[in-house]
Design a protein around this motif. Structure first.
Motif, PDB file in Angstrom:
ATOM      1  N   VAL A 121     -19.352  16.257 -10.129  1.00 58.58           N
ATOM      2  CA  VAL A 121     -20.400  15.831 -11.052  1.00 58.58           C
ATOM      3  C   VAL A 121     -20.428  14.298 -11.035  1.00 58.58           C
ATOM      4  CG1 VAL A 121     -20.272  17.864 -12.521  1.00 58.58           C
ATOM      5  CG2 VAL A 121     -18.765  15.923 -12.992  1.00 58.58           C
ATOM      6  N   PRO A 122     -21.561  13.681 -11.363  1.00 57.83           N
ATOM      7  CA  PRO A 122     -21.699  12.227 -11.238  1.00 57.83           C
ATOM      8  C   PRO A 122     -20.729  11.399 -12.074  1.00 57.83           C
ATOM      9  CG  PRO A 122     -23.850  13.262 -11.421  1.00 57.83           C
ATOM     10  CD  PRO A 122     -22.836  14.325 -11.720  1.00 57.83           C
ATOM     11  N   HIS A 123     -20.268  11.950 -13.181  1.00 57.60           N
ATOM     12  CA  HIS A 123     -19.424  11.162 -14.082  1.00 57.60           C
ATOM     13  C   HIS A 123     -17.955  11.585 -14.097  1.00 57.60           C
ATOM     14  CE1 HIS A 123     -21.039  14.649 -16.261  1.00 57.60           C
ATOM     15  NE2 HIS A 123     -19.909  14.648 -16.930  1.00 57.60           N
ATOM     16  N   HIS A 124     -17.586  12.576 -13.300  1.00 58.22           N
ATOM     17  CA  HIS A 124     -16.191  13.037 -13.304  1.00 58.22           C
ATOM     18  C   HIS A 124     -15.794  13.525 -11.912  1.00 58.22           C
ATOM     19  CE1 HIS A 124     -12.558  14.612 -15.301  1.00 58.22           C
ATOM     20  NE2 HIS A 124     -12.618  15.505 -14.337  1.00 58.22           N
ATOM     21  N   PRO A 125     -14.594  13.199 -11.449  1.00 58.67           N
ATOM     22  CA  PRO A 125     -13.568  12.409 -12.147  1.00 58.67           C
ATOM     23  C   PRO A 125     -13.852  10.911 -12.160  1.00 58.67           C
ATOM     24  CG  PRO A 125     -12.787  13.001  -9.990  1.00 58.67           C
ATOM     25  CD  PRO A 125     -14.101  13.694 -10.149  1.00 58.67           C
ATOM     26  N   TYR A 126     -14.799  10.473 -11.300  1.00 59.35           N
ATOM     27  CA  TYR A 126     -15.182   9.064 -11.288  1.00 59.35           C
ATOM     28  C   TYR A 126     -16.687   8.958 -11.074  1.00 59.35           C
ATOM     29  CZ  TYR A 126     -10.272   8.978  -9.692  1.00 59.35           C
ATOM     30  OH  TYR A 126      -8.933   9.192  -9.562  1.00 59.35           O
ATOM     31  N   LYS A 127     -17.252   7.828 -11.485  1.00 67.04           N
ATOM     32  CA  LYS A 127     -18.619   7.521 -11.112  1.00 67.04           C
ATOM     33  C   LYS A 127     -18.584   7.048  -9.658  1.00 67.04           C
ATOM     34  CE  LYS A 127     -20.178   6.183 -15.735  1.00 67.04           C
ATOM     35  NZ  LYS A 127     -20.756   5.091 -16.569  1.00 67.04           N
ATOM     36  N   TYR A 128     -19.687   7.219  -8.945  1.00 65.77           N
ATOM     37  CA  TYR A 128     -19.689   6.888  -7.511  1.00 65.77           C
ATOM     38  C   TYR A 128     -19.255   5.446  -7.258  1.00 65.77           C
ATOM     39  CZ  TYR A 128     -21.211   6.319  -2.696  1.00 65.77           C
ATOM     40  OH  TYR A 128     -21.245   6.047  -1.346  1.00 65.77           O
ATOM     41  N   GLU A 129     -19.719   4.530  -8.105  1.00 62.19           N
ATOM     42  CA  GLU A 129     -19.380   3.118  -7.893  1.00 62.19           C
ATOM     43  C   GLU A 129     -17.905   2.819  -8.145  1.00 62.19           C
ATOM     44  OE1 GLU A 129     -21.618   3.449 -11.898  1.00 62.19           O
ATOM     45  OE2 GLU A 129     -21.727   4.283  -9.862  1.00 62.19           O
ATOM     46  N   ASP A 130     -17.199   3.749  -8.789  1.00 57.77           N
ATOM     47  CA  ASP A 130     -15.780   3.533  -9.089  1.00 57.77           C
ATOM     48  C   ASP A 130     -14.847   4.066  -7.992  1.00 57.77           C
ATOM     49  OD1 ASP A 130     -16.378   2.307 -11.497  1.00 57.77           O
ATOM     50  OD2 ASP A 130     -16.368   4.190 -12.616  1.00 57.77           O
ATOM     51  N   TYR A 131     -15.415   4.803  -7.019  1.00 59.23           N
ATOM     52  CA  TYR A 131     -14.597   5.272  -5.906  1.00 59.23           C
ATOM     53  C   TYR A 131     -14.272   4.099  -4.984  1.00 59.23           C
ATOM     54  CZ  TYR A 131     -15.566  10.241  -6.879  1.00 59.23           C
ATOM     55  OH  TYR A 131     -15.640  11.483  -7.455  1.00 59.23           O
ATOM     56  N   ASN A 132     -13.050   4.046  -4.484  1.00 56.58           N
ATOM     57  CA  ASN A 132     -12.727   2.994  -3.512  1.00 56.58           C
ATOM     58  C   ASN A 132     -13.197   3.427  -2.120  1.00 56.58           C
ATOM     59  OD1 ASN A 132     -10.677   4.664  -2.316  1.00 56.58           O
ATOM     60  ND2 ASN A 132      -9.217   3.979  -3.880  1.00 56.58           N
ATOM     61  N   ASP A 133     -13.011   2.564  -1.124  1.00 55.38           N
ATOM     62  CA  ASP A 133     -13.508   2.848   0.222  1.00 55.38           C
ATOM     63  C   ASP A 133     -12.921   4.132   0.799  1.00 55.38           C
ATOM     64  OD1 ASP A 133     -15.052   0.584   0.148  1.00 55.38           O
ATOM     65  OD2 ASP A 133     -13.626  -0.671   1.238  1.00 55.38           O
ATOM     66  N   TRP A 159      -7.917  16.764  -8.085  1.00 52.39           N
ATOM     67  CA  TRP A 159      -9.001  16.135  -7.322  1.00 52.39           C
ATOM     68  C   TRP A 159      -8.468  15.087  -6.342  1.00 52.39           C
ATOM     69  CZ3 TRP A 159     -13.865  16.625  -5.951  1.00 52.39           C
ATOM     70  CH2 TRP A 159     -14.573  15.515  -5.503  1.00 52.39           C
ATOM     71  N   ASP A 160      -7.589  14.216  -6.815  1.00 50.52           N
ATOM     72  CA  ASP A 160      -7.061  13.154  -5.960  1.00 50.52           C
ATOM     73  C   ASP A 160      -6.278  13.707  -4.775  1.00 50.52           C
ATOM     74  OD1 ASP A 160      -8.188  11.097  -7.400  1.00 50.52           O
ATOM     75  OD2 ASP A 160      -6.443  10.828  -8.702  1.00 50.52           O
ATOM     76  N   GLN A 161      -5.679  14.878  -4.945  1.00 50.49           N
ATOM     77  CA  GLN A 161      -4.929  15.495  -3.849  1.00 50.49           C
ATOM     78  C   GLN A 161      -5.864  16.155  -2.840  1.00 50.49           C
ATOM     79  OE1 GLN A 161      -2.357  17.699  -6.721  1.00 50.49           O
ATOM     80  NE2 GLN A 161      -0.660  17.070  -5.402  1.00 50.49           N
ATOM     81  N   ARG A 162      -7.078  16.437  -3.254  1.00 52.25           N
ATOM     82  CA  ARG A 162      -8.049  17.041  -2.341  1.00 52.25           C
ATOM     83  C   ARG A 162      -8.717  15.995  -1.446  1.00 52.25           C
ATOM     84  NH1 ARG A 162     -11.461  20.848  -6.560  1.00 52.25           N
ATOM     85  NH2 ARG A 162      -9.703  21.329  -7.920  1.00 52.25           N
TER      86      ARG A 162
END
Length: 207
Positions: A121-133, A159-162
């Motif tokens: 979803v756009p706001h979870h677990p992060y917003k797109y702009e908050d993802y690193n490269d 999520w982070d492990q996926r």
């Protein structure tokens, strides 16, 4: 070679999904009627998700929970199959992943692919702009109904492990890999393992 593989992938996506919808239309009708006759609310559940390059689209699923379930209880997450927001028909659909079938239409329209990283979803677990490269790499390909993560760990890890698994798919993508994932997905449908993330591991399946 990658360009050719992407072209073949889109052809398989479009024609495979279109033919699939036609072939399984009796099943889709039965599921739709079962949902409508056993619980109040619409047959389909629509939700905004992040697609390729962070573009927002609306994913389509069969509704498996009561209306506005995401606004009560555990919100976006489902801890166990005993969550009282899940309908009776919904339990079966989620266990067999049949609730995902309407996404074939998302594939036909080009928002999704048969195989690819699952769209958050756009706001979870992060917003797109908050993802690193590194994290954004998974968004270089269209999201899929199934993917490498779904046929390996499914919902049993955070999520982070996926993310590394999704990135591995993006890096190694080819049509043959997609075909293998599709066959493994069919096998997984008949197994109930890793559908829900165990509470003790703070794992949950999203709505």
């Amino acid at each position: 070679m990658r360009v050719l593989n992407l072209f073949i992938k889109r052809m398989i996506d479009f024609f495979g999904s279109l033919i699939g919808v036609i072939i399984i239309s009796p099943i889709l009708i039965i599921i739709a009627l079962s949902i409508k006759l056993t619980s109040k609310g619409p047959v389909f559940f629509k939700q905004e998700r992040l697609g390729k390059n962070g573009r927002v689209f609306k994913i389509l699923k069969f509704r498996t929970m009561i209306v506005n379930a995401e606004k009560i209880g555990s919100g976006l997450f489902v801890k166990t199959e005993n969550d009282n927001r899940i309908t009776k028909v919904g339990k079966f659909l989620r266990a067999t992943s049949l609730d995902e079938l309407p996404q074939l239409w998302n594939v036909v329209t080009g928002d999704m692919s048969l195989v690819g990283p699952r769209p958050p979803v756009p706001h979870h677990p992060y917003k797109y702009e908050d993802y690193n490269d590194f994290q954004r790499k998974r968004f270089e390909m269209k999201p899929g109904i199934t993917g490498l993560t779904q046929v390996t760990v499914r919902n049993s890890v955070s999520w982070d492990q996926r993310l590394p698994i999704d990135n591995e798919y993006v890096e190694k993508f080819n049509v043959w890999l997609d075909i293998k994932i599709l066959f493994r997905t069919i096998q997984k449908i008949f197994k109930r393992e890793s559908i829900y993330i165990q509470a003790e591991n703070k794992k949950r399946r999203k709505i």
